[in-house]
Design an enzyme around this catalytic site. Structure first.
Site, PDB file in Angstrom:
ATOM      1  CG  ASP A   9      -1.795   1.180   1.352  1.00  0.00           C
ATOM      2  OD1 ASP A   9      -2.363   1.585   0.327  1.00  0.00           O
ATOM      3  OD2 ASP A   9      -1.928   1.724   2.464  1.00  0.00           O
ATOM      4  CB  CYS A  10       0.844   4.442  -1.563  1.00  0.00           C
ATOM      5  SG  CYS A  10       1.935   5.868  -1.805  1.00  0.00           S
ATOM      6  CG  ASP A  11      -1.787   7.555   1.041  1.00  0.00           C
ATOM      7  OD1 ASP A  11      -0.965   8.475   0.979  1.00  0.00           O
ATOM      8  OD2 ASP A  11      -2.686   7.390   0.195  1.00  0.00           O
ATOM      9  CG  ASP A 165      -1.687   1.984   6.695  1.00  0.00           C
ATOM     10  OD1 ASP A 165      -2.249   1.661   5.618  1.00  0.00           O
ATOM     11  OD2 ASP A 165      -1.648   3.150   7.115  1.00  0.00           O
TER      12      ASP A 165
END
Length: 210
Positions: A9-11, A165
């Protein structure tokens, strides 16, 4: 099962954007009369697609937001990213040690993902292997984005490990039949474990977990 592809994932996983992005949102919605605490916003919106965030804001305000609300919010967020965004602590050291194919699969628009990775000097690590929910019209907790990334890179889902997350992201990874590692604070760990993830607390731990 051996890992052949790591899907990030990024954020909140690669870039430390959850607090920053939600701070901008809190400041913007306050201009319309909606007062949210930062912690409340993170809890409400973490991992959510923009349309769902907008629906929650409008429900709380009891009215529709202006048509250009999302455009303005994205512009303000981009400005803040350019000025303040940092990589998640330890992620560069972790990526240096991970000797496996990697990619990004995020609910955000491709432009936002690339901006976040560029300003944190991570873009070169993922160039050509960035996947967005907006490409396929499906958002977490549906497994489609992770399955799309795995298929595009020619790896069976059972040989993929997702690094997430958020609860929505963990659910998506589990639904895709993938192993899920959840980067978390102690306060969220139990919920993420209940969704099926193995929780860890520092990116310096990640290479050994893979």
């Amino acid at each position: 099962m051996q890992t052949e592809l790591v899907i990030f994932d990024c954020d909140g996983v690669l870039v430390d954007s959850e607090t920053l992005g939600n701070r901008i949102l809190v400041e913007f919605v306050a201009e319309f009369g909606l007062i949210l605490k930062l912690e409340e916003a993170i809890l409400l919106f973490k991992g959510c697609k923009m349309a769902d965030c907008l629906a929650v804001i409008e429900q709380k305000l009891g009215r529709k937001m202006p048509q250009d609300f999302v455009t303005q919010l994205r512009a303000r967020t981009a400005t803040a990213f350019e000025r303040e965004l940092l990589p998640v602590e330890g992620i560069e050291a972790a990526l240096d040690k991970i000797n496996l194919p990697i990619c990004v699969a995020s609910s955000g628009p491709i432009e936002k993902i690339k901006l976040a990775l560029r300003v944190t000097n991570l873009l070169s690590r993922f160039e050509g292997r960035i996947f967005s929910s907006y490409e396929i019209g499906s958002w977490k907790p549906a497994p489609d984005l992770f399955l799309y990334a795995a298929k595009h890179l020619g790896v069976n889902a059972s040989f993929c490990t997702v690094v997430e997350d958020s609860i929505l992201g963990v659910r998506a990874g589990i639904a895709a039949g993938m192993k899920v590692l959840a980067y978390s604070s102690q306060s969220e760990a139990i919920q993420l474990e209940e969704c099926g993830a193995r929780v860890f607390y520092s990116m310096y731990q990640l290479p050994d977990l893979l």
